[in-house]
Write a protein that holds these residues in place. Structure first.
Motif, PDB file in Angstrom:
ATOM      1  N   GLU A 161       0.665  -1.405  -0.019  1.00  0.00           N
ATOM      2  CA  GLU A 161       0.231  -0.197  -0.369  1.00  0.00           C
ATOM      3  C   GLU A 161       1.140   0.756   0.138  1.00  0.00           C
ATOM      4  OE1 GLU A 161      -3.651  -1.635   2.066  1.00  0.00           O
ATOM      5  OE2 GLU A 161      -2.667  -0.736   3.371  1.00  0.00           O
ATOM      6  N   ILE A 162       1.971   1.584   0.412  1.00  0.00           N
ATOM      7  CA  ILE A 162       2.890   2.236   0.619  1.00  0.00           C
ATOM      8  C   ILE A 162       3.258   2.838  -0.411  1.00  0.00           C
ATOM      9  CG2 ILE A 162       4.804   2.724   1.896  1.00  0.00           C
ATOM     10  CD1 ILE A 162       4.086   1.794   4.651  1.00  0.00           C
ATOM     11  N   ALA A 163       3.897   1.378  -1.275  1.00  0.00           N
ATOM     12  CA  ALA A 163       4.678   1.497  -1.862  1.00  0.00           C
ATOM     13  C   ALA A 163       3.988   2.229  -3.541  1.00  0.00           C
ATOM     14  CB  ALA A 163       5.394   0.600  -2.825  1.00  0.00           C
ATOM     15  N   ALA A 164       1.988   1.773  -3.608  1.00  0.00           N
ATOM     16  CA  ALA A 164       1.053   2.063  -4.446  1.00  0.00           C
ATOM     17  C   ALA A 164       1.270   3.864  -4.057  1.00  0.00           C
ATOM     18  CB  ALA A 164      -0.110   1.441  -3.893  1.00  0.00           C
ATOM     19  N   MET A 165       0.738   4.419  -2.811  1.00  0.00           N
ATOM     20  CA  MET A 165       0.955   5.661  -2.383  1.00  0.00           C
ATOM     21  C   MET A 165       2.011   6.360  -2.835  1.00  0.00           C
ATOM     22  SD  MET A 165      -1.530   5.953   1.142  1.00  0.00           S
ATOM     23  CE  MET A 165      -1.222   4.190   1.849  1.00  0.00           C
ATOM     24  N   LEU A 166       3.014   6.151  -2.330  1.00  0.00           N
ATOM     25  CA  LEU A 166       3.980   6.945  -2.658  1.00  0.00           C
ATOM     26  C   LEU A 166       4.701   6.736  -3.770  1.00  0.00           C
ATOM     27  CD1 LEU A 166       6.615   6.609   0.530  1.00  0.00           C
ATOM     28  CD2 LEU A 166       4.458   8.488  -0.170  1.00  0.00           C
ATOM     29  N   GLY A 167       4.037   5.180  -4.814  1.00  0.00           N
ATOM     30  CA  GLY A 167       5.586   5.454  -6.491  1.00  0.00           C
ATOM     31  C   GLY A 167       6.528   4.953  -6.113  1.00  0.00           C
ATOM     32  N   GLU A 168       6.654   4.091  -5.831  1.00  0.00           N
ATOM     33  CA  GLU A 168       8.255   3.789  -5.425  1.00  0.00           C
ATOM     34  C   GLU A 168       8.173   1.803  -5.131  1.00  0.00           C
ATOM     35  OE1 GLU A 168      10.568   5.219  -5.328  1.00  0.00           O
ATOM     36  OE2 GLU A 168      10.514   7.198  -4.443  1.00  0.00           O
ATOM     37  N   PRO A 169       8.706   1.382  -6.171  1.00  0.00           N
ATOM     38  CA  PRO A 169       8.648  -0.151  -5.999  1.00  0.00           C
ATOM     39  C   PRO A 169       8.545  -0.519  -4.356  1.00  0.00           C
ATOM     40  CG  PRO A 169      11.113   0.495  -7.175  1.00  0.00           C
ATOM     41  CD  PRO A 169       9.915   2.230  -6.744  1.00  0.00           C
ATOM     42  N   GLU A 170       7.709  -1.849  -4.137  1.00  0.00           N
ATOM     43  CA  GLU A 170       7.371  -2.281  -2.828  1.00  0.00           C
ATOM     44  C   GLU A 170       8.712  -2.765  -2.460  1.00  0.00           C
ATOM     45  OE1 GLU A 170       4.344  -5.542  -2.393  1.00  0.00           O
ATOM     46  OE2 GLU A 170       4.642  -5.745  -0.564  1.00  0.00           O
TER      47      GLU A 170
END
Lengths: 393, 160
Positions: B18-27
């Motif tokens: 979820e954090i990866a999606a929100m920040l637009g970074e790879p998991e």
């Protein structure tokens, strides 16, 4: 018994009520509904802005404002457009403060359109352009923007829609409901067609502060030779979370603003005084609030786009406003069926794309103007919904 | 401010995807980053924000002002460590102003806290005075509103 219909205006009677309402009425009857249907910021107006409104009331500033709006506000609006979008307007002759952006759209249509004039409206788009065109006596001509074009208005489609009756082109970008934006190259192509055919543009820029992915909103009025043939509509609702204050403005060539001012003067008189004092504060000291809200929206945008793509509903990346517009064709349901079934089965309210024009068929509008926690629950329910649909088939 | 830390400090319940999606970074990058913050002691732990009023257990908290004499060698640090060593003490802050330390102390009853102050805290060598303020109600904790009854009610209306 009086037959009211004989008293009522036929043009108005023929206008359909907004399609968004139906789902709202269903949602209202239900418990435990998670809505993703609201098209306004979930943020409250920043405190320092509210304070200025309150302070003006305390000081007893409860009279009408000048018809065009307070001088200070007109000046701040012009300096904001210069600062943000590098376009210069004269605060005394080219600026009008309105009751929300919507009033500005209505005024511009009524000032420009005559019976028989065609108005080109790209769809899917905000629901007011078509009825307001009809109310002004014009004929709406719809251009369907497409998913494969990222829902941008293409110059060739515009060209194909122009006739000798065309007067006005509506440019609703950043777009509600698709989240599409127009970039400089897109606008330059549109401008060529507009200038060649001697048309006028109404650029609805109400979401201009909400663009993402490093894109900044470009106004078509900043494109060469378009300044003199563009009416810009903007307001405080979306950028400063001030929807309830009802305050917007129109910018454009003085002769057009002059006519719009007459309509405003006789129909409305002046925009709300308290809201104008708050808006002056918003423009003077609100940049950080705008940046903060934009960052929050951006995070939610990525979260929701990622969520839809992960559950197999393809979703083009919206670069503006606060909506995503996922394609639901893979479910085999129409937009209307999808939304009805989703709210009945999972109590999640989204709006069918068709509420924003026929070309919205196969899509739904999802607002991400909600907390991440709220979005998370809604996405989980939609995921379950899709799994059950697949299982059922 | 580091966006990842900002997110986790508002809600540590987000998954790394979820954090990866929100920040637009790879998991993977987010996972590694969190691990690094944990290893470096930048992230100290994860806790739930509990509204104890809604729980049957007895729960009392007090805010205690403490005036002390700093030690010659270690200044206030030694005194802080002594205060921290008690399980009853939830938080310890060194303050500028009229007193030296602010403590948040937890107990099951007011009597518990009174006894703790009288017998343990005041008894520490170097403690000059204490002033105990019982907390009557917690309205907001770590950024979360604990009392708003209509927090969940969206006041917005669908207009068009």
């Amino acid at each position: 018994m009086i037959d009211y219909s004989k008293y009522l205006n036929d043009t108005i009677k023929d206008i359909k009520p907004s399609g968004i309402r139906k789902f709202f009425d269903i949602a209202n009857e239900m418990d435990n509904v998670i809505s993703l249907s609201i098209g306004e910021p979930d943020f409250q107006t920043p405190w320092h802005i509210r304070d200025e409104g309150i302070d003006s009331l305390k000081k007893g500033k409860t009279w009408y404002s000048p018809n065009r709006g307070f001088c200070d506000l007109l000046k701040e609006i012009c300096s904001y457009y210069k600062r943000r979008f590098n376009i210069s307007y004269d605060d005394k002759t080219q600026t009008l403060v309105t009751v929300g952006g919507s009033e500005g759209i209505d005024l511009a249509f009524r000032a420009l359109i005559q019976k028989g004039d065609e108005v080109i409206i790209p769809e899917p788009s905000f629901v007011c352009y078509e009825p307001l065109t009809v109310m002004a006596g014009g004929t709406p001509v719809i251009i369907n923007t497409k998913n494969e074009d990222n829902f941008r208005l293409k110059a060739e489609d515009l060209k194909a829609a122009v006739t000798d009756k065309t007067k006005l082109v509506v440019l609703p970008f950043p777009n509600n409901p698709t989240g599409a934006i127009m970039e400089r190259e897109d606008l330059e192509e549109i401008a060529k067609v507009v200038i060649e055919n001697d048309l006028f543009v109404l650029s609805d820029e109400i979401y201009s502060e909400l663009t993402y992915g490093g894109r900044q909103h470009i106004s078509i009025a900043s494109i060469d030779k378009m300044y003199e043939r563009t009416i810009v509509i903007n307001g405080f609702s979306k950028s400063y979370a001030m929807t309830g204050w009802r305050l917007g403005y129109a910018l454009g060539p003085a002769p057009v603003i002059e006519q719009m001012t007459k309509l405003h003067q006789y129909g409305i008189m002046s925009a709300p005084t308290t809201a104008q004092y708050a808006a002056i504060e918003a423009l003077r000291n609100g940049d950080n609030d705008v940046a903060h809200m934009r960052e929050e929206y951006d995070m939610r945008r990525r979260f929701v786009v990622d969520g839809f793509n992960a559950m197999g509903l393809s979703c083009f990346e919206p670069l503006g406003a606060f909506y995503v517009f996922p394609c639901i064709k893979s479910t085999g349901l129409s937009s209307d069926e999808f939304c009805t079934k989703l709210i009945m089965d999972k109590h999640v309210a989204v709006v069918p794309g068709t509420a924003f024009g026929k070309s919205g068929e196969g899509f739904v509008r999802v607002s991400y103007s909600y907390s991440i926690q709220h979005l998370k629950i809604a996405l989980e329910r939609i995921k379950e919904f899709l799994e059950e649909l697949n299982y059922g088939s | 401010m580091d966006k990842l830390l900002k997110l986790l400090s508002t809600n540590s319940d987000f998954t790394s995807s979820e954090i990866a999606a929100m920040l637009g970074e790879p998991e993977d990058y987010i996972k590694a980053q969190i691990k690094e913050y944990e290893n470096k002691g930048i992230i100290k732990g994860y806790q739930a924000v509990v509204d104890w009023e809604k729980v049957d257990d007895s729960y009392v908290e007090a805010f205690i002002e403490l005036k002390v004499t700093p030690k010659k060698e270690t200044g206030f640090d030694e005194m802080a460590e002594l205060c921290m060593s008690f399980d009853e003490v939830k938080s310890v802050y060194l303050m500028a102003g009229a007193y030296d330390f602010a403590l948040i102390v937890r107990g099951e009853t007011m009597q518990d806290i009174a006894m703790f102050v009288a017998k343990k805290l005041s008894a520490i060598d170097g403690v000059l005075s204490t002033a105990t303020h019982f907390i009557m109600r917690c309205y907001k904790d770590r950024g979360l509103n604990l009392v708003c009854s209509d927090c969940e009610n969206d006041g917005r209306h669908l207009i068009l």
